[in-house]
Design an enzyme around this catalytic site. Structure first.
Site, PDB file in Angstrom:
ATOM      1  N   SER A  97     -34.861  25.847  22.006  1.00 27.27           N
ATOM      2  CA  SER A  97     -34.747  24.426  21.677  1.00 27.27           C
ATOM      3  C   SER A  97     -35.319  23.537  22.775  1.00 27.27           C
ATOM      4  O   SER A  97     -35.137  23.787  23.957  1.00 27.27           O
ATOM      5  CB  SER A  97     -33.276  24.079  21.475  1.00 27.27           C
ATOM      6  N   ILE A 156     -35.556  15.101  29.915  1.00 29.36           N
ATOM      7  CA  ILE A 156     -35.965  14.462  28.673  1.00 29.36           C
ATOM      8  C   ILE A 156     -34.829  13.587  28.138  1.00 29.36           C
ATOM      9  O   ILE A 156     -35.066  12.447  27.726  1.00 29.36           O
ATOM     10  CB  ILE A 156     -36.348  15.521  27.601  1.00 29.36           C
ATOM     11  N   GLY A 157     -33.627  14.141  28.157  1.00 27.99           N
ATOM     12  CA  GLY A 157     -32.499  13.361  27.648  1.00 27.99           C
ATOM     13  C   GLY A 157     -32.460  13.327  26.136  1.00 27.99           C
ATOM     14  O   GLY A 157     -32.009  12.365  25.521  1.00 27.99           O
ATOM     15  N   CYS A 190     -26.284  20.624  27.756  1.00 29.60           N
ATOM     16  CA  CYS A 190     -27.424  19.871  28.263  1.00 29.60           C
ATOM     17  C   CYS A 190     -26.996  19.065  29.488  1.00 29.60           C
ATOM     18  O   CYS A 190     -26.041  18.308  29.437  1.00 29.60           O
ATOM     19  CB  CYS A 190     -27.975  18.921  27.203  1.00 29.60           C
ATOM     20  N   LYS A 199     -24.232  27.548  22.860  1.00 29.25           N
ATOM     21  CA  LYS A 199     -25.161  27.672  23.991  1.00 29.25           C
ATOM     22  C   LYS A 199     -24.474  27.236  25.287  1.00 29.25           C
ATOM     23  O   LYS A 199     -24.035  26.099  25.425  1.00 29.25           O
ATOM     24  CB  LYS A 199     -26.399  26.806  23.733  1.00 29.25           C
ATOM     25  N   ASN A 259     -28.709  27.528  29.377  1.00 27.59           N
ATOM     26  CA  ASN A 259     -29.381  26.245  29.422  1.00 27.59           C
ATOM     27  C   ASN A 259     -29.860  26.058  30.873  1.00 27.59           C
ATOM     28  O   ASN A 259     -29.759  26.967  31.681  1.00 27.59           O
ATOM     29  CB  ASN A 259     -28.417  25.137  28.995  1.00 27.59           C
ATOM     30  N   GLY A 314     -38.552  29.666  26.266  1.00 21.54           N
ATOM     31  CA  GLY A 314     -38.589  28.221  26.415  1.00 21.54           C
ATOM     32  C   GLY A 314     -39.858  27.729  27.088  1.00 21.54           C
ATOM     33  O   GLY A 314     -40.909  27.607  26.452  1.00 21.54           O
TER      34      GLY A 314
HETATM   35  C1  LIG Z   1     -38.418  20.155  28.303  1.00 23.28           C
HETATM   36  C2  LIG Z   1     -37.194  20.903  27.895  1.00 23.28           C
HETATM   37  C3  LIG Z   1     -36.371  20.403  26.883  1.00 23.28           C
HETATM   38  C4  LIG Z   1     -35.228  21.063  26.503  1.00 23.28           C
HETATM   39  N1  LIG Z   1     -34.454  20.570  25.480  1.00 23.28           N
HETATM   40  C5  LIG Z   1     -33.374  21.275  25.048  1.00 23.28           C
HETATM   41  C6  LIG Z   1     -32.633  20.862  23.901  1.00 23.28           C
HETATM   42  O1  LIG Z   1     -32.966  19.889  23.234  1.00 23.28           O
HETATM   43  N2  LIG Z   1     -31.531  21.577  23.548  1.00 23.28           N
HETATM   44  C7  LIG Z   1     -31.152  22.695  24.248  1.00 23.28           C
HETATM   45  O2  LIG Z   1     -30.156  23.316  23.886  1.00 23.28           O
HETATM   46  N3  LIG Z   1     -31.857  23.141  25.287  1.00 23.28           N
HETATM   47  C8  LIG Z   1     -32.963  22.455  25.704  1.00 23.28           C
HETATM   48  N4  LIG Z   1     -33.697  22.942  26.770  1.00 23.28           N
HETATM   49  C9  LIG Z   1     -33.282  24.192  27.426  1.00 23.28           C
HETATM   50  C10 LIG Z   1     -34.066  25.401  26.884  1.00 23.28           C
HETATM   51  O3  LIG Z   1     -33.813  25.589  25.513  1.00 23.28           O
HETATM   52  C11 LIG Z   1     -33.684  26.671  27.652  1.00 23.28           C
HETATM   53  O4  LIG Z   1     -32.299  26.867  27.531  1.00 23.28           O
HETATM   54  C12 LIG Z   1     -34.024  26.576  29.120  1.00 23.28           C
HETATM   55  O5  LIG Z   1     -35.215  25.873  29.322  1.00 23.28           O
HETATM   56  C13 LIG Z   1     -34.140  27.939  29.794  1.00 23.28           C
HETATM   57  O6  LIG Z   1     -35.144  28.727  29.225  1.00 23.28           O
HETATM   58  P1  LIG Z   1     -36.661  28.794  29.786  1.00 23.28           P
HETATM   59  O7  LIG Z   1     -36.565  29.058  31.253  1.00 23.28           O
HETATM   60  O8  LIG Z   1     -37.302  29.891  29.002  1.00 23.28           O
HETATM   61  O9  LIG Z   1     -37.269  27.472  29.533  1.00 23.28           O
HETATM   62  C14 LIG Z   1     -34.857  22.269  27.159  1.00 23.28           C
HETATM   63  C15 LIG Z   1     -35.687  22.775  28.154  1.00 23.28           C
HETATM   64  C16 LIG Z   1     -36.853  22.129  28.530  1.00 23.28           C
HETATM   65  C17 LIG Z   1     -37.710  22.710  29.615  1.00 23.28           C
END
Ligand SMILES: Cc1cc2nc3c(=O)[nH]c(=O)nc-3n(C[C@H](O)[C@H](O)[C@H](O)COP(=O)(O)O)c2cc1C
Ligand SMILES: Cc1cc2nc3c(=O)[nH]c(=O)nc-3n(C[C@H](O)[C@H](O)[C@H](O)COP(=O)(O)OP(=O)(O)OC[C@H]3O[C@@H](n4cnc5c(N)ncnc54)[C@H](O)[C@@H]3O)c2cc1C
Ligand SMILES: Cc1cc2nc3c(=O)[nH]c(=O)nc-3n(C[C@H](O)[C@H](O)[C@H](O)COP(=O)(O)OP(=O)(O)OC[C@H]3O[C@@H](n4cnc5c(N)ncnc54)[C@H](O)[C@@H]3O)c2cc1C
Ligand SMILES: Cc1cc2nc3c(=O)[nH]c(=O)nc-3n(C[C@H](O)[C@H](O)[C@H](O)COP(=O)(O)O)c2cc1C
Ligand code: FES
Ligand code: FES
Lengths: 303, 266, 303, 266
Positions: free
Chosen positions: A21, A71-72, A130, A165, A192, A265
């Site tokens: 996500s 991002i928020g 988040c 999550k 997360n 992600g």
């Molecule tokens: C730009 C960005 C936006 C994200 N937005 C969300 C989100 O909307 N909801 C959520 O549960 N996690 C969000 N995440 C977290 C990712 O889903 C993931 O849990 C986290 O980035 C770790 O995985 P990665 O290292 O593969 O990115 C976001 C991550 C990034 C980098």
């Protein structure tokens, strides 16, 4: 031929790779790169009841082998999503999972309830973790009690399967996982992002408009892997692992540590076809190692 | 929008910190428009992690060109690539400049500061093809910051240069040079790309002179294709101010849409 | 000329750069590279009452921009240290700080008491945050109560100034910091390593003999900086920041976030003269920015 | 022990995955002994983070040589360095091989497997200088894994080679070749460097034949100079088994000191 499918009980996936996500837009952004039906599934960006403006820019900082984002949860809100986007996704032969957000506990339930009335959603992922929307980066997943309450409320209003999550910004990740399990979650996903910060020396100000943000990418992989390992040993429900997965080898580490499936992600930003490459890499690795069913890898770590 | 992992670097020109790369990338070249950009992989390791956004300096036949300045680790690594090596490109991305039929036979100001000159060569070519008369303003700190001057001139463009230190052309900011020229002639439109202070000053001038304009904005980008919401700027559109994605809704915005924020951090 | 000195109240340092415990041996290992008296000070490797064998190898794994270690505090014990090493360090005109360990709370006090009877020690650093010596990576610094008790016990048996070193593996770092402050610590240092893991796909076993280890290096800097920022705003005692500092710019970020001094860890492995380079870099940066006293940088972040 | 950030790469030879670098590093060269090693910075970014341990293949005058095989990202990056570039070296590190006066006019077996051959050229030279007669055993998977064969032979050493697949020399493991030779002659000492299975087998042979030996061990290293306690192996010394540092107390240990552990992870 390797059997890449995995069965989470409440959901069968054609392969264990989901896009995470917030890194996969609403899915449609990736259509130019490959057929979305090749994925195990994808989790769309977090949704609130109403559209959200998101945080003040700058929203991204690169750090060594990592990325901080704040991002928020900018987004169109659950109504517009169901009206404008979901119809385009609903027909896809892949698991469409919706990431559910809330300002307070009740909003999670209301978003979930709203989504429950629509077709084409395979599961909900409850984003109680988040770090970018509350003061000081706090979130419900930092407390077993708040986690239990929120999961329980959501379970009461929807029959869609629920993936909770978790946040890595805790002392004892297993306590939170067990609380979510007790409250009836069908699965747990983690991690997360880690609450983080960067400073601009010239302006002497935080590099992010929102001061704090969440760290993702390869930098956090060793921490994520440890937490997935701990949680998978503590709970009975399936665990979906993520955090810095950039290659099939990374994904396999998470599976060995106990993950039934993984999410990818930040890698989607660097290589829009990262998920596809990882799926192919899993297949190649399994063939080379004489593994018939990829699900055998889950929890196969030897201590 | 495609990923080309086999874009061969066929030619490298460099002037100090500035580099002009010519790349073989038929598929991207065939889709490209001026003002669009590429996301370029600069490292094979995880450091730096993200691709780097670089404008299309030119596209002709099977070839792309980019022009960039070393700004940090990522562009430094990019600058080390050698002829014959392959680059991993994603593009073309974003919405380009809008060249309108009514520009025909009118003068069009194209203002570039520093590395901001990059997209204006391609834009100039497109303007000329549309029958317009591009006037390219090229500002730099010093003479050494105007490496493309000769290239622009030999391409037949009218080029007006300025340097902050007066070592070449008009002594002072390029924005003052534009003001001076505006006393003499009235273009139909203005395009701009450059550092924030230049853009803010130009915006003022255009508003005062009621000169319609498009600006190409920069922003730190996570993905470059709309997936991360990381690159947003405040934009006024459909009567609302909202955070739009520079990578997808931009990088080119029309002047009146841009909401100039109190200086952002970082 | 820039004044690089910083005054922690209980201790004046000639500059804000200390070498971090466990990455600087007993100090002597770095004599071939530069004059130790150029340092603000250094923290020697953690000491127990008795010699310790340390953990089973392999003890190190590299991860993206990071290093996981599971040394397990191998060392000669406090007696041998005072007999064989301290006499060589005691004459140095730089702050020699000793990192104090314990299996249980009483051992910390006994090690501290023993050290208190010797000359040449500028301060003690209480290592209640090592993830490599207890089951599942647990440590006292994960609980405000255990932190409070341990600090209190140690304060009762020694008049040496005490720096309490915190663990990042917690939900709320400020709660632990406040507990340490309440119990009378003279300063707080943070962060120790993040609990982490890596798996070898071929053997399907953890890459570390001890299964889990602690992650350090540039990968963790954004997390460390955030925690230093949070703690510096919460406590009144001086804060010593660390975690992935590899350059003067990194050190300055920590100082702006509120650190009065910094420690340099993993960087010492990559460049044995890292501390020296950072000290020189601080001076150059201060000169360029017209800063007369480096201590002005502390807490100068603007929000 | 010094840091030389200006060690110029003056010559590169390569055979597939194997590389022989000649470096200008007068200070390190003047202090070096066979069996010692360098810690080499392979990247200017934080990825990979740590230096890489590589044995001294040779030191003569102002020059050092290293011989290495690409094993992963770090050695791959190292292999990309070009003549004229500067390397950042730390060394010489560790305790080398002990060459004793009583070896004079005796045969000495030097056994290298794969990249483990690296330090034996330098050792061979030292043995010869001490009046001993080195016999170099060089084992590889296949003929292509014996790139130093010619170099060793032209240096005048007696070289016995083996390949697992029989494509060159003795068909089989180098350990079997050693066994065969031991039926014919009795050396005064044995030195070995190579992969774990080779070393364990050789240890057995030496014990059985009561042949004194020194083995050069590998270990993942954090620092290379004794500061991190990361590289330890179990060693029997002064009647006790303890974890000693491979980087400082080794990498060369005498055979009877080494405690062969049940296979380590990783
Ligand atoms: C730009 C960005 C936006 C994200 N937005 C969300 C989100 O909307 N909801 C959520 O549960 N996690 C969000 N995440 C977290 C990712 O889903 C993931 O849990 C986290 O980035 C770790 O995985 P990665 O290292 O593969 O990115 C976001 C991550 C990034 C980098
Ligand atoms: C749409 C677009 C087109 C661009 N086209 C060109 C071009 O044609 N030629 C050219 O030389 N440069 C161009 N840039 C700027 C270029 O992307 C940055 O200089 C580069 O990403 C910096 O990376 P780095 O690793 O070298 O430096 P870093 O160390 O990452 O950063 C150095 C400095 O640049 C800032 N920065 C980092 N990323 C960006 C970014 N995406 N945009 C603006 N500032 C940034 C940092 O905050 C820092 O102050 C463009 C940027 C955008 C958004
Ligand atoms: C004292 C010493 C001397 C050495 N001399 C030479 C030499 O002269 N020539 C040569 O080719 N190689 C030598 N090595 C081995 C060399 O250091 C490793 O091949 C290299 O560090 C691997 O780094 P990488 O980034 O390429 O691979 P990585 O991706 O880091 O690792 C590839 C594989 O090598 C293993 N590995 C990583 N680091 C080491 C290490 N320090 N020692 C052993 N295995 C490791 C990993 O576990 C993995 O299985 C020596 C090692 C030591 C300890
Ligand atoms: C190999 C190694 C050994 C360590 N040993 C100790 C120790 O004995 N006591 C301690 O308090 N911290 C120890 N640490 C933690 C460091 O002092 C420091 O807190 C941590 O590494 C973060 O800083 P860095 O990223 O600059 O290394 C050790 C770290 C490493 C990498
Ligand atoms: S850069 Fe990712 S949305 Fe624009
Ligand atoms: S490698 Fe650090 S002590 Fe040996």
């Amino acid at each position: 031929m390797v059997d890449l499918s995995v069965d989470l009980g409440f959901l069968k996936l054609k392969n264990p790779v989901l896009a995470a996500s917030g890194t996969f837009g609403y899915g449609l952004e990736f259509k130019p790169f490959y057929d979305l039906e090749l994925l195990g599934g994808f989790v769309v960006k977090g949704l609130y009841l109403k559209p959200r403006e998101g945080n003040r820019p700058p929203r991204l900082v690169e750090t060594p082998s990592g990325l901080i984002n704040s991002i928020g949860l900018q987004g169109i809100g659950v109504e517009a999503f169901c009206r404008e986007i979901l119809p385009e996704l609903a027909g896809l032969k892949t698991a469409v999972i919706v990431n559910v957000c809330g300002e307070e506990e009740d909003e999670y339930a209301r978003v979930a309830e709203y989504l429950g009335r629509h077709r084409g959603i395979a599961a909900l992922e409850l984003n109680i973790s988040c770090p970018n929307v509350r003061e000081g980066g706090r979130c419900p997943a930092q407390s077993p009690e708040a986690t239990h309450r929120t999961v329980k409320k959501v379970k009461q209003v929807t029959s869609l399967p629920l993936i909770t999550k978790l946040s890595p910004n805790v002392t004892d990740i297993t306590a939170v996982a067990l609380a979510a399990e007790e409250a009836g979650t069908e699965a747990i996903s983690l991690i997360n992002t880690l609450l983080a910060m960067a400073i601009d020396l010239e302006t002497r100000r935080p590099k992010l408009g929102n001061v704090l943000g969440g760290l993702s990418g390869p930098a956090i992989k060793p921490i994520a892997l440890r937490m997935v390992f701990q949680v998978a040993r503590a709970v009975k429900v399936p665990v979906i692992g993520m955090g810095g997965i950039f290659s099939a080898e990374d994904a396999l580490e998470f599976m060995m540590a106990g993950a039934a499936a993984v999410q990818v992600g930040t890698a989607n930003f660097v290589d829009p076809d990262a998920c596809l490459k990882i799926i192919r890499g899993l297949e190649t690795w399994a063939e080379k190692h004489g593994i018939k069913k990829i699900s055998e890898v889950t929890g196969s770590l030897q201590l | 929008m495609v990923i080309d992992r086999q874009a061969r670097l066929v030619e490298v020109e460099s002037w100090g910190d500035y580099f002009l790369f010519t790349l073989d990338s038929p598929e991207i070249a065939s889709q490209a428009r001026p003002g669009q950009f590429l996301m370029i992989r600069v490292s094979e390791t995880t450091q730096p992690l993200l691709r780097r956004p670089i404008s299309l300096h030119n596209a002709e036949g099977n070839r792309l060109q980019i022009f960039f300045q070393v700004a940090g680790e990522g562009t430094r690594l990019l600058s080390l690539k050698k002829t014959g090596q392959f680059l991993d490109l994603l593009g073309p991305l974003g919405k380009g400049f809008n060249v309108r039929p009514e520009f025909r036979e009118r003068e069009i100001f194209c203002v570039g500061g520093g590395r901001g000159i990059a997209p204006l060569y391609y834009l100039g070519r497109e303007l000329r093809a549309a029958g317009a008369q591009p006037v390219i303003f090229y500002g730099g700190r010093s003479e050494g910051d105007l490496p493309l001057r000769y290239r622009l001139e030999t391409a037949g463009f009218e080029v007006l240069v300025s340097t902050d230190d007066g070592s070449a052309g008009f002594p002072g900011f390029v924005t003052s040079l534009v003001e001076e020229e505006l006393k003499k002639r009235r273009p139909a439109f203005l395009y701009a790309c450059g550092p924030d202070p230049m853009m803010e000053k130009l915006a003022e001038t255009c508003r005062r002179e009621k000169l319609p304009a498009e600006f190409s904005l920069e922003s730190i980008m996570g993905c470059g294709f709309g997936a991360c919401w990381g690159c947003v700027k405040k934009i006024r559109r459909d009567g609302q101010e909202k955070y739009l994605k520079v990578c997808q809704d931009g990088p080119v915005f029309s002047l009146e849409e841009i909401v100039w924020q109190e200086r952002e951090h970082g």
